[in-house]
Write a protein that holds these residues in place. Structure first.
Motif, PDB file in Angstrom:
ATOM      1  N   ASP A   1       0.821  -1.209   0.000  1.00  0.00           N
ATOM      2  CA  ASP A   1       0.000   0.000   0.000  1.00  0.00           C
ATOM      3  C   ASP A   1       0.860   1.267   0.000  1.00  0.00           C
ATOM      4  N   ALA A   2       1.984   1.209   0.695  1.00  0.00           N
ATOM      5  CA  ALA A   2       2.888   2.366   0.715  1.00  0.00           C
ATOM      6  C   ALA A   2       3.376   2.661  -0.697  1.00  0.00           C
ATOM      7  N   ALA A   3       3.725   1.597  -1.434  1.00  0.00           N
ATOM      8  CA  ALA A   3       4.192   1.761  -2.813  1.00  0.00           C
ATOM      9  C   ALA A   3       3.088   2.365  -3.681  1.00  0.00           C
ATOM     10  N   LEU A   4       1.854   1.900  -3.461  1.00  0.00           N
ATOM     11  CA  LEU A   4       0.714   2.421  -4.224  1.00  0.00           C
ATOM     12  C   LEU A   4       0.495   3.908  -3.958  1.00  0.00           C
ATOM     13  N   LEU A   5       0.458   4.256  -2.685  1.00  0.00           N
ATOM     14  CA  LEU A   5       0.126   5.638  -2.320  1.00  0.00           C
ATOM     15  C   LEU A   5       1.249   6.600  -2.715  1.00  0.00           C
ATOM     16  N   LEU A   6       2.499   6.157  -2.540  1.00  0.00           N
ATOM     17  CA  LEU A   6       3.611   7.010  -2.956  1.00  0.00           C
ATOM     18  C   LEU A   6       3.538   7.264  -4.460  1.00  0.00           C
ATOM     19  N   GLY A   7       3.294   6.185  -5.212  1.00  0.00           N
ATOM     20  CA  GLY A   7       3.211   6.318  -6.669  1.00  0.00           C
ATOM     21  C   GLY A   7       2.135   7.311  -7.091  1.00  0.00           C
ATOM     22  N   ALA A   8       1.057   7.379  -6.296  1.00  0.00           N
ATOM     23  CA  ALA A   8      -0.057   8.267  -6.657  1.00  0.00           C
ATOM     24  C   ALA A   8       0.255   9.740  -6.418  1.00  0.00           C
ATOM     25  N   VAL A   9       1.129  10.042  -5.461  1.00  0.00           N
ATOM     26  CA  VAL A   9       1.377  11.464  -5.147  1.00  0.00           C
ATOM     27  C   VAL A   9       2.736  11.977  -5.620  1.00  0.00           C
ATOM     28  N   ALA A  10       3.646  11.076  -6.020  1.00  0.00           N
ATOM     29  CA  ALA A  10       5.004  11.506  -6.379  1.00  0.00           C
ATOM     30  C   ALA A  10       5.028  12.175  -7.748  1.00  0.00           C
ATOM     31  N   GLY A  11       6.080  12.949  -7.990  1.00  0.00           N
ATOM     32  CA  GLY A  11       6.306  13.494  -9.324  1.00  0.00           C
ATOM     33  C   GLY A  11       6.650  14.971  -9.334  1.00  0.00           C
ATOM     34  N   ASP A  12       7.220  15.364 -10.457  1.00  0.00           N
ATOM     35  CA  ASP A  12       7.625  16.751 -10.675  1.00  0.00           C
ATOM     36  C   ASP A  12       6.373  17.636 -10.684  1.00  0.00           C
ATOM     37  N   ASP A  13       6.517  18.849 -10.157  1.00  0.00           N
ATOM     38  CA  ASP A  13       5.365  19.760 -10.105  1.00  0.00           C
ATOM     39  C   ASP A  13       5.812  21.168 -10.477  1.00  0.00           C
ATOM     40  N   PRO A  14       5.251  21.731 -11.543  1.00  0.00           N
ATOM     41  CA  PRO A  14       5.643  23.096 -11.919  1.00  0.00           C
ATOM     42  C   PRO A  14       5.332  24.133 -10.840  1.00  0.00           C
ATOM     43  N   ARG A  15       4.526  23.782  -9.846  1.00  0.00           N
ATOM     44  CA  ARG A  15       4.205  24.735  -8.774  1.00  0.00           C
ATOM     45  C   ARG A  15       5.191  24.671  -7.606  1.00  0.00           C
ATOM     46  N   ASP A  16       6.102  23.702  -7.634  1.00  0.00           N
ATOM     47  CA  ASP A  16       7.090  23.580  -6.555  1.00  0.00           C
ATOM     48  C   ASP A  16       8.472  23.458  -7.187  1.00  0.00           C
ATOM     49  N   SER A  17       9.264  24.525  -7.084  1.00  0.00           N
ATOM     50  CA  SER A  17      10.590  24.541  -7.724  1.00  0.00           C
ATOM     51  C   SER A  17      11.528  23.501  -7.138  1.00  0.00           C
TER      52      SER A  17
ATOM     53  N   VAL B   1       5.223  -0.466  -7.190  1.00  0.00           N
ATOM     54  CA  VAL B   1       4.649  -1.779  -6.871  1.00  0.00           C
ATOM     55  C   VAL B   1       5.373  -2.866  -7.657  1.00  0.00           C
ATOM     56  N   ALA B   2       5.730  -2.534  -8.898  1.00  0.00           N
ATOM     57  CA  ALA B   2       6.400  -3.530  -9.740  1.00  0.00           C
ATOM     58  C   ALA B   2       7.743  -3.942  -9.155  1.00  0.00           C
ATOM     59  N   ALA B   3       8.358  -3.028  -8.369  1.00  0.00           N
ATOM     60  CA  ALA B   3       9.680  -3.340  -7.796  1.00  0.00           C
ATOM     61  C   ALA B   3       9.581  -4.327  -6.639  1.00  0.00           C
ATOM     62  N   LEU B   4       8.374  -4.485  -6.086  1.00  0.00           N
ATOM     63  CA  LEU B   4       8.219  -5.367  -4.929  1.00  0.00           C
ATOM     64  C   LEU B   4       8.364  -6.825  -5.370  1.00  0.00           C
ATOM     65  N   GLY B   5       8.893  -7.640  -4.462  1.00  0.00           N
ATOM     66  CA  GLY B   5       9.049  -9.058  -4.789  1.00  0.00           C
ATOM     67  C   GLY B   5      10.413  -9.377  -5.369  1.00  0.00           C
ATOM     68  N   LYS B   6      11.185  -8.338  -5.621  1.00  0.00           N
ATOM     69  CA  LYS B   6      12.545  -8.541  -6.118  1.00  0.00           C
ATOM     70  C   LYS B   6      13.378  -9.186  -5.001  1.00  0.00           C
TER      71      LYS B   6
ATOM     72  N   THR C   1      14.359   0.550  -4.142  1.00  0.00           N
ATOM     73  CA  THR C   1      15.143  -0.381  -3.327  1.00  0.00           C
ATOM     74  C   THR C   1      14.648  -0.368  -1.883  1.00  0.00           C
ATOM     75  N   LEU C   2      14.301   0.812  -1.410  1.00  0.00           N
ATOM     76  CA  LEU C   2      13.787   0.936  -0.047  1.00  0.00           C
ATOM     77  C   LEU C   2      12.538   0.066   0.124  1.00  0.00           C
ATOM     78  N   LEU C   3      11.619   0.190  -0.824  1.00  0.00           N
ATOM     79  CA  LEU C   3      10.354  -0.538  -0.733  1.00  0.00           C
ATOM     80  C   LEU C   3      10.555  -2.038  -0.960  1.00  0.00           C
ATOM     81  N   SER C   4      11.421  -2.422  -1.904  1.00  0.00           N
ATOM     82  CA  SER C   4      11.580  -3.861  -2.167  1.00  0.00           C
ATOM     83  C   SER C   4      12.277  -4.544  -0.995  1.00  0.00           C
ATOM     84  N   THR C   5      13.193  -3.826  -0.319  1.00  0.00           N
ATOM     85  CA  THR C   5      13.838  -4.404   0.869  1.00  0.00           C
ATOM     86  C   THR C   5      12.810  -4.570   1.993  1.00  0.00           C
ATOM     87  N   ALA C   6      12.010  -3.531   2.183  1.00  0.00           N
ATOM     88  CA  ALA C   6      10.980  -3.602   3.227  1.00  0.00           C
ATOM     89  C   ALA C   6       9.986  -4.714   2.934  1.00  0.00           C
ATOM     90  N   TYR C   7       9.661  -4.845   1.677  1.00  0.00           N
ATOM     91  CA  TYR C   7       8.690  -5.879   1.287  1.00  0.00           C
ATOM     92  C   TYR C   7       9.240  -7.280   1.566  1.00  0.00           C
TER      93      TYR C   7
END
Lengths: 480, 487
Positions: free
Chosen positions: B223-239, B250-255, B465-471
């Motif tokens: 769920d952490a991977a899902l929620l992070l993926g939903a809010v992450a990314g470059d934003d022209p409103r935040d330099s 999520v795809a990185a999990l299970g590695k 890597t952080l998420l796949s290790t935790a997973y």
């Protein structure tokens, strides 16, 4: 004791970008209060500034035009103080690392020698909003309009190199001219697009250390600038000679009385607690960016003046006057391209055009109803002998009023010059017959009366008689 | 509706929603019922937005029916009250914003709306995110569902505790010096602070701009991977966001983590740490080794200075960030005779004690004559701390440590001793100073039944890597899904 005055100027110039420096709101002047605002320029919680790169473009151009060094890396900093017109409780400005440093502007000192006024630094910052204090009796509140909040400014700080009121106003005029030429600031001092603060101090001639200075604000014309500086000089000298001391303070210029008045003492001024703004990354400007801006620089007033003197044979004063505005200089060049008589074009610009612009309060020749095509067309007709220069003045007035071309005006009004010898001869005969006494006197040696006859004849022909033909015929008849 | 439904994660709810077995409206009602039954006791919510939630759920159900649902469509979530929400009261845990209804959504909030998530409400927090126990909230402390007499941690106390108490499927919090990881550890949930610049701060009411970062609280790593993926990314409103692509977390999990180099920083295993925590963390390290990771001891020599540096930089920035609360345009106004008196009266009445303390500290650090000795010196040491990490990450892929020296302490235990309170963030603060991503996950329980957190840290933008290790660790240990008795 002999006193020497030391002056430094701080000029705030509003950059005329379409949008504000840290948000996308419009910068246009005169809208209803608080209609050009958003979470960013209102300083709402959570909102963040994003730099408008166009402001950086403009600042770099100003830097290049004043021979500043452009910093490869500069930073925005927060200037912290509380005031109701300052939404965030801090102004985003630049402090330790400004974008531009070490520039110069050339002036002529009071003895007529060329002299450089150094520019210490130029930095970018946001403007504050505007407070409105209603004048209704009993009103116990003030209103805040934040349309102007976050509008881009550059502050140009001079070195304390200025020694007279004349030097100060020259420096300010030249600076304004450069800003207008670059197209980065409209230079309007009444609307506050250009604001000048004067730091003035005096010291005994020969003394190395500067005296204590005052900072005079609210000087919104070059004439007032000279007045304010002169007033401060006198005031400070009087104070010192009476054994008093100058206090470091901010003063306001009262243009009605021509005096400066103390506002607040710098001693109780804030500690602004400047620190780098963590919301904005360091501004990195590479050579490519600087080169690109160099490529966009127009010809600057100084260079243009020199060229107008050398290429067009204009006098120094004439090219000064015409080059004061980029639009006017452009107008001149376009007209000369169409009608190659620079002197005549310059005379029309400095005469009729500037007179009518003044009369109608026009800031720019681009707003006048007259184009280079109008003037060139009119001068073509004069040169071809179709109209006389006297008639040209009438044609000009019609063109100004109606916007019609010179040829159309001349045709419509029947202003074509009469060159038909027999038609003119008839008028000459008529005038000579009507003034027998004067004819006698002329023949008796009073040849000055030539002008009198020409005047009479021109009046009779309503200015349309070709003066060359008139002269020729008159001479022949009087001296026969 | 069975209480069992409330234990499910977003990725477990997805097939149930998509198949029509349950609707988002039903799910949302179940959560709203839980909140009305339990939150008087827990005080996790400052504002519950029941009507808005049901409207959003209804619209999510339409999206699901149309077959265009994303991973979060119809999932009931909640937001730390530091995130501005259009037309939903946003208090920042402060009296000064008690009645503030923002006219705009922050970027992360807008992204979640776009993703079809359902907003249950706004969560309790330390005022202006300043605190480590949620006791600095103007709306009273949030309670730890594992032991109602203990704090949730802070400042994102409500965000962590509401996930543990199943008062929201998942939540967003913010982390300036440990404000996600520490309460996650105290409440036994997964909490993650992304790399500085990974998630836009636009619409996050600033505490310390160079340190603040938004991140997820969830029941598990997926769920952490899902929620992070939903809010992450470059934003022209935040330099300060970075223009780097957002990988599929999520795809990185299970590695497999075979060959992964895990660093154990010596300075994070100190006397004074609760022995039960020490043991649980060392057990986790052994487990990682069992899974094929190579364990390397490393040193982060400037760790000792981190708390001091943090309390200069964070408070300096805060003193300026909080200047806009002047009563002129929004928020509380205590009218007094003139301008200065109005400023003073408003801020005296509107800010709590800890906020005032930090404004004063920060103002002092920036003052003429002190700037060089405090703020500037702190910035220099900050660079040394960051250098410690970059040197460590030349040798290892992940760092592993306790999150906190103690488990959740008792309500009132540290409120009279700010310094002691500050030191509870000793293991989390350095990461913020270096701008690195970190994660807190459950790694055991004390004999008293209190959760223990494990901190994993990674290099810049290496959340995968952080998420796949935790997973990998989560799959190999029994702690996932352990929830407290709530009712």
């Amino acid at each position: 004791m002999q006193w020497e005055m030391v002056v430094g100027l701080e000029v705030h110039a509003q950059m005329n970008t379409n949008t504000k420096i840290f948000c996308g709101c419009s910068t246009s002047f005169g809208s209803d209060p608080n209609t050009q605002v958003c979470p960013v320029c209102l300083g709402l919680p959570g909102a963040l500034p994003v730099l408008n790169k166009k402001v950086v473009d403009y600042a770099i151009k100003v830097g290049l035009a004043t021979e500043c060094k452009v910093a490869g890396m500069s930073r925005f900093a927060r200037k912290n103080y509380f005031y109701p017109d300052l939404p965030k409780g801090y102004q985003i400005s630049q402090f330790e690392l400004p974008i531009l440093e070490f520039g110069r502007i050339g002036v002529v000192d009071d003895e007529g020698n060329p002299k450089d006024i150094g520019i210490t630094r130029i930095h970018m910052e946001e403007d504050a909003g505007k407070l409105i204090h209603p004048e209704t009796p009993g009103c116990n509140y003030s209103l805040v309009d934040l349309n102007r909040a976050c509008v881009p400014l550059i502050e140009i700080v001079s070195e304390p190199d200025i020694r007279s009121a004349k030097e100060a106003s020259q420096y300010a005029k030249k600076l304004r001219e450069i800003l207008i030429y670059l197209g980065v600031c409209d230079g309007n001092m009444n609307e506050g697009s250009l604001r000048i603060d004067a730091n003035v101090s005096v010291r005994p001639v020969g003394q190395k250390e500067f005296g204590t200075r005052s900072e005079t604000k609210n000087v919104n014309s070059f004439r007032f600038l000279e007045q304010a500086i002169e007033y401060e000089r006198e005031r400070q000298i009087d104070l010192l000679e009476e054994g008093g001391v100058v206090v470091q303070e901010t003063r306001l210029f009262d243009s009605v009385k021509g005096v400066t008045k103390g506002m607040r003492s710098k001693e109780e001024a804030h500690d602004y607690r400047y620190f780098p703004d963590p919301d904005l990354l360091p501004l990195v400007i590479d050579d490519e960016w600087i080169e690109r801006m160099k490529g966009e620089l127009p010809e600057l007033p100084e260079a243009r003046r020199a060229r107008f003197t050398s290429d067009f044979g204009l006098s120094g004063d004439d090219s000064d006057l015409i080059c004061q505005s980029r639009d006017m200089a452009d107008f001149f060049e376009q007209t000369v391209k169409l009608h190659n008589d620079p002197k005549a074009v310059a005379n029309w610009i400095m005469g009729s055009i500037m007179r009518d612009m003044n009369k109608e309060g026009l800031e720019s020749v681009a707003d006048a109803p007259i184009t280079p095509e109008h003037i060139a067309g009119m001068l073509d007709l004069v040169k071809a002998g179709t109209i006389s220069s006297t008639i040209a003045k009438e044609v000009f007035d019609h063109m100004w009023a109606t916007g019609k071309s010179a040829r159309d005006v001349v045709e419509e009004k029947g202003l074509v010059q009469v060159t038909d010898t027999s038609e003119i001869e008839a008028i000459v005969d008529k005038i000579l017959a009507a003034n027998p006494d004067e004819v006698e006197q002329y023949k008796g040696g009073k040849t000055k009366l030539m002008g009198f006859f020409v005047g009479q004849i021109m009046r009779e022909s309503r200015g349309k008689a070709n003066p060359g033909v008139v002269n020729q015929l008159l001479k022949a008849k009087l001296e026969s | 509706m069975s209480a069992d439904l409330l234990t499910k994660t977003a990725h477990e709810l997805r097939p149930l929603l998509d198949s029509g077995e349950i609707t988002s409206v039903e799910l949302t009602k179940a959560y709203l019922d839980r909140i009305s039954a339990a939150d008087d006791k827990f005080n996790h919510y400052i504002t519950v937005t029941g009507d808005t939630a049901l409207e959003m759920a209804k619209s999510a159900d339409e999206t699901i029916a149309a077959g265009s649902a994303g991973p979060l469509t119809g999932i009931p979530i909640a937001l730390k009250d530091v995130l501005v929400t259009e037309d939903i009261r946003t208090t920042c845990g402060s009296k000064i914003l008690e009645n503030f209804n923002p006219p705009y959504d922050g970027t992360a909030v807008a992204k979640l709306k776009e993703a079809g998530a359902v907003f249950l409400g706004k969560l309790n927090m330390d005022e202006f995110a300043m605190g480590s126990s949620n006791e600095n909230s103007a709306f009273g402390p949030a309670k730890n569902p594992w032991d109602i007499g203990r704090v949730t941690g802070g400042s994102s106390g409500g965000s962590a505790a509401s996930v543990a108490a199943r008062q929201a499927v998942m939540t967003l919090g913010t982390d300036t010096g440990g404000s996600i990881r520490q309460p996650a550890a105290f409440c036994g949930v997964v909490g993650m602070k992304p790399t500085y610049g990974r998630v836009s701060r636009y619409g996050l009411i600033a505490f310390a701009s160079s340190l603040d970062q938004i991140g997820p609280f969830t029941q598990d790593v997926t769920d952490a991977a899902l929620l992070l993926g939903a809010v992450a990314g470059d934003d022209p409103r935040d330099s300060t966001t970075i223009d780097a692509p957002v990988p599929d977390y999520v795809a990185a999990l299970g590695k497999e983590i075979k060959g992964l180099k895990v660093g154990v920083p010596r300075e994070y295993f100190i006397e004074g740490t609760d022995p039960e925590i020490d043991k649980a963390v060392r057990d986790s390290i052994s487990k990682l080794e069992e899974l094929g990771a190579e364990i390397v001891e490393v040193s982060l020599p400037h760790t000792d200075y981190a708390v001091a540096v943090y309390y200069l930089i964070a408070t300096a920035e805060a003193s300026s960030n909080l200047a806009r609360f002047d009563s002129v345009r929004f928020g509380l106004r205590e009218s007094a005779g003139d301008l200065i008196s109005t400023y003073t009266a408003t801020r005296a009445a509107g800010f709590g004690e800890e906020v005032k303390r930090r404004i004063m500290l920060g103002t002092y650090a920036l003052s003429a004559g002190y700037y060089d000795a405090y703020y500037l010196r702190a910035q220099k040491v900050r660079r040394l701390i960051a250098k410690d990490f970059s040197e460590a990450f030349e040798k290892v892929d992940i760092l592993c440590s306790p999150v906190t020296p103690t488990t959740a302490f008792k309500v009132g235990e540290k409120t009279d001793d700010p310094l002691k309170m500050y030191l509870s963030d000793i293991f989390t603060i350095p990461l913020n100073l270096a701008g690195l991503p970190g994660l807190s996950m459950p790694c055991g329980f004390t004999n008293d039944g209190l959760p223990i957190g494990l901190q994993l840290m990674a290099n810049h933008f290496d959340e995968s890597t952080l998420l796949s290790t935790a997973y990998a660790l989560e799959q190999a240990t029994p702690w996932r899904g352990r929830l407290p008795e709530v009712l």
